[in-house]
Design a protein around this motif. Structure first.
Motif, PDB file in Angstrom:
ATOM      1  N   TYR A 155       0.837  -1.192   0.000  1.00 33.84           N
ATOM      2  CA  TYR A 155       0.000   0.000   0.000  1.00 33.84           C
ATOM      3  C   TYR A 155       0.876   1.247   0.000  1.00 33.84           C
ATOM      4  N   ARG A 156       0.400   2.242  -0.700  1.00 38.50           N
ATOM      5  CA  ARG A 156       1.068   3.544  -0.677  1.00 38.50           C
ATOM      6  C   ARG A 156       0.087   4.558  -0.122  1.00 38.50           C
ATOM      7  N   LYS A 157       0.591   5.528   0.577  1.00 39.73           N
ATOM      8  CA  LYS A 157      -0.265   6.584   1.098  1.00 39.73           C
ATOM      9  C   LYS A 157      -0.836   7.391  -0.060  1.00 39.73           C
ATOM     10  N   TRP A 158      -2.046   7.937   0.180  1.00 32.79           N
ATOM     11  CA  TRP A 158      -2.695   8.750  -0.829  1.00 32.79           C
ATOM     12  C   TRP A 158      -1.778   9.891  -1.254  1.00 32.79           C
ATOM     13  N   GLY A 159      -1.693  10.081  -2.552  1.00 24.49           N
ATOM     14  CA  GLY A 159      -0.936  11.206  -3.093  1.00 24.49           C
ATOM     15  C   GLY A 159       0.556  10.998  -3.175  1.00 24.49           C
ATOM     16  N   SER A 160       1.057   9.827  -2.765  1.00 26.34           N
ATOM     17  CA  SER A 160       2.502   9.622  -2.760  1.00 26.34           C
ATOM     18  C   SER A 160       3.070   9.546  -4.173  1.00 26.34           C
ATOM     19  N   LEU A 161       2.295   9.059  -5.127  1.00 27.68           N
ATOM     20  CA  LEU A 161       2.791   8.996  -6.508  1.00 27.68           C
ATOM     21  C   LEU A 161       2.589  10.305  -7.260  1.00 27.68           C
ATOM     22  N   SER A 162       1.454  10.950  -7.045  1.00 24.98           N
ATOM     23  CA  SER A 162       1.120  12.157  -7.798  1.00 24.98           C
ATOM     24  C   SER A 162       1.793  13.412  -7.246  1.00 24.98           C
ATOM     25  N   GLY A 163       2.217  13.350  -5.990  1.00 28.86           N
ATOM     26  CA  GLY A 163       2.780  14.538  -5.350  1.00 28.86           C
ATOM     27  C   GLY A 163       1.734  15.342  -4.596  1.00 28.86           C
ATOM     28  N   GLY A 164       0.476  14.895  -4.654  1.00 32.92           N
ATOM     29  CA  GLY A 164      -0.605  15.601  -3.967  1.00 32.92           C
ATOM     30  C   GLY A 164      -0.403  15.682  -2.469  1.00 32.92           C
ATOM     31  N   ARG A 165       0.109  14.626  -1.893  1.00 32.91           N
ATOM     32  CA  ARG A 165       0.341  14.608  -0.449  1.00 32.91           C
ATOM     33  C   ARG A 165       1.377  15.656  -0.065  1.00 32.91           C
ATOM     34  N   LYS A 166       2.429  15.769  -0.870  1.00 34.78           N
ATOM     35  CA  LYS A 166       3.493  16.744  -0.597  1.00 34.78           C
ATOM     36  C   LYS A 166       2.949  18.171  -0.662  1.00 34.78           C
ATOM     37  N   LEU A 167       2.078  18.427  -1.636  1.00 32.21           N
ATOM     38  CA  LEU A 167       1.487  19.756  -1.765  1.00 32.21           C
ATOM     39  C   LEU A 167       0.603  20.090  -0.564  1.00 32.21           C
ATOM     40  N   LEU A 168      -0.201  19.126  -0.112  1.00 32.56           N
ATOM     41  CA  LEU A 168      -1.052  19.373   1.056  1.00 32.56           C
ATOM     42  C   LEU A 168      -0.224  19.560   2.318  1.00 32.56           C
ATOM     43  N   ASP A 169       0.836  18.786   2.463  1.00 32.39           N
ATOM     44  CA  ASP A 169       1.701  18.937   3.633  1.00 32.39           C
ATOM     45  C   ASP A 169       2.335  20.329   3.657  1.00 32.39           C
ATOM     46  N   GLN A 170       2.744  20.808   2.486  1.00 30.82           N
ATOM     47  CA  GLN A 170       3.345  22.143   2.400  1.00 30.82           C
ATOM     48  C   GLN A 170       2.304  23.217   2.715  1.00 30.82           C
ATOM     49  N   ARG A 171       1.093  23.055   2.164  1.00 32.95           N
ATOM     50  CA  ARG A 171       0.013  24.010   2.449  1.00 32.95           C
ATOM     51  C   ARG A 171      -0.271  24.053   3.947  1.00 32.95           C
ATOM     52  N   ASN A 172      -0.385  22.876   4.563  1.00 40.55           N
ATOM     53  CA  ASN A 172      -0.680  22.818   5.994  1.00 40.55           C
ATOM     54  C   ASN A 172       0.432  23.444   6.824  1.00 40.55           C
ATOM     55  N   SER A 173       1.663  23.247   6.400  1.00 43.52           N
ATOM     56  CA  SER A 173       2.797  23.862   7.088  1.00 43.52           C
ATOM     57  C   SER A 173       2.714  25.388   6.994  1.00 43.52           C
ATOM     58  N   ASN A 174       2.354  25.877   5.825  1.00 45.44           N
ATOM     59  CA  ASN A 174       2.204  27.323   5.635  1.00 45.44           C
ATOM     60  C   ASN A 174       1.085  27.873   6.514  1.00 45.44           C
ATOM     61  N   ILE A 175      -0.012  27.123   6.612  1.00 48.06           N
ATOM     62  CA  ILE A 175      -1.135  27.550   7.450  1.00 48.06           C
ATOM     63  C   ILE A 175      -0.700  27.611   8.908  1.00 48.06           C
ATOM     64  N   LYS A 176       0.011  26.591   9.379  1.00 52.07           N
ATOM     65  CA  LYS A 176       0.480  26.576  10.777  1.00 52.07           C
ATOM     66  C   LYS A 176       1.417  27.746  11.048  1.00 52.07           C
ATOM     67  N   SER A 177       2.328  27.998  10.118  1.00 50.62           N
ATOM     68  CA  SER A 177       3.271  29.103  10.296  1.00 50.62           C
ATOM     69  C   SER A 177       2.547  30.438  10.376  1.00 50.62           C
ATOM     70  N   ALA A 178       1.582  30.631   9.487  1.00 47.96           N
ATOM     71  CA  ALA A 178       0.826  31.885   9.491  1.00 47.96           C
ATOM     72  C   ALA A 178       0.038  32.026  10.789  1.00 47.96           C
ATOM     73  N   PHE A 179      -0.551  30.953  11.265  1.00 52.35           N
ATOM     74  CA  PHE A 179      -1.300  30.982  12.522  1.00 52.35           C
ATOM     75  C   PHE A 179      -0.377  31.328  13.683  1.00 52.35           C
ATOM     76  N   ASN A 180       0.797  30.694  13.709  1.00 51.69           N
ATOM     77  CA  ASN A 180       1.766  30.962  14.781  1.00 51.69           C
ATOM     78  C   ASN A 180       2.323  32.381  14.713  1.00 51.69           C
ATOM     79  N   SER A 181       2.219  33.009  13.550  1.00 47.47           N
ATOM     80  CA  SER A 181       2.679  34.391  13.395  1.00 47.47           C
ATOM     81  C   SER A 181       1.562  35.399  13.641  1.00 47.47           C
ATOM     82  N   GLY A 182       0.367  34.903  14.010  1.00 53.57           N
ATOM     83  CA  GLY A 182      -0.695  35.816  14.390  1.00 53.57           C
ATOM     84  C   GLY A 182      -1.879  35.911  13.445  1.00 53.57           C
ATOM     85  N   THR A 183      -1.850  35.226  12.327  1.00 53.35           N
ATOM     86  CA  THR A 183      -3.002  35.263  11.423  1.00 53.35           C
ATOM     87  C   THR A 183      -4.154  34.501  12.072  1.00 53.35           C
ATOM     88  N   SER A 184      -5.348  35.065  12.031  1.00 54.54           N
ATOM     89  CA  SER A 184      -6.493  34.432  12.692  1.00 54.54           C
ATOM     90  C   SER A 184      -7.001  33.227  11.892  1.00 54.54           C
TER      91      SER A 184
END
Length: 89
Positions: A36-65
């Motif tokens: 079994y492979r995790k969802w998005g591991s072949l297409s790169g979709g998982r990597k894109l979502l992980d990066q988006r989520n990281s950006n969201i966390k960083s923005a939240f930690n910097s004060g964005t509501s």
């Protein structure tokens, strides 16, 4: 999903054993869990979502509501909360 005639690939003895349980039906034989492979591991979709989520966390930690993040990323407030309060990433 590709269908294959069992008589073209399986030994006759195995086919007779399977016929004790099912005949003339289409059955699905899953891959072993080790392949079994995790969802998005072949297409790169998982990597894109992980990066988006990281950006969201960083923005939240910097004060964005949470509301601002929901608007910016077109996500629900609940989804933003799950991302910013998760322990992953």
């Amino acid at each position: 999903m590709k269908y294959v005639n069992a008589s073209n690939i399986l030994p006759e003895k195995l086919i007779r054993e399977i016929q004790k349980y099912v005949q003339g039906e289409t059955i699905y034989i899953p891959k072993p869990e080790t392949t079994y492979r995790k969802w998005g591991s072949l297409s790169g979709g998982r990597k894109l979502l992980d990066q988006r989520n990281s950006n969201i966390k960083s923005a939240f930690n910097s004060g964005t509501s949470i509301q601002e993040l929901a608007n910016e990323y077109f996500l629900s407030i609940d989804t933003i909360k799950k991302i910013v309060y998760s322990k992953h990433g």
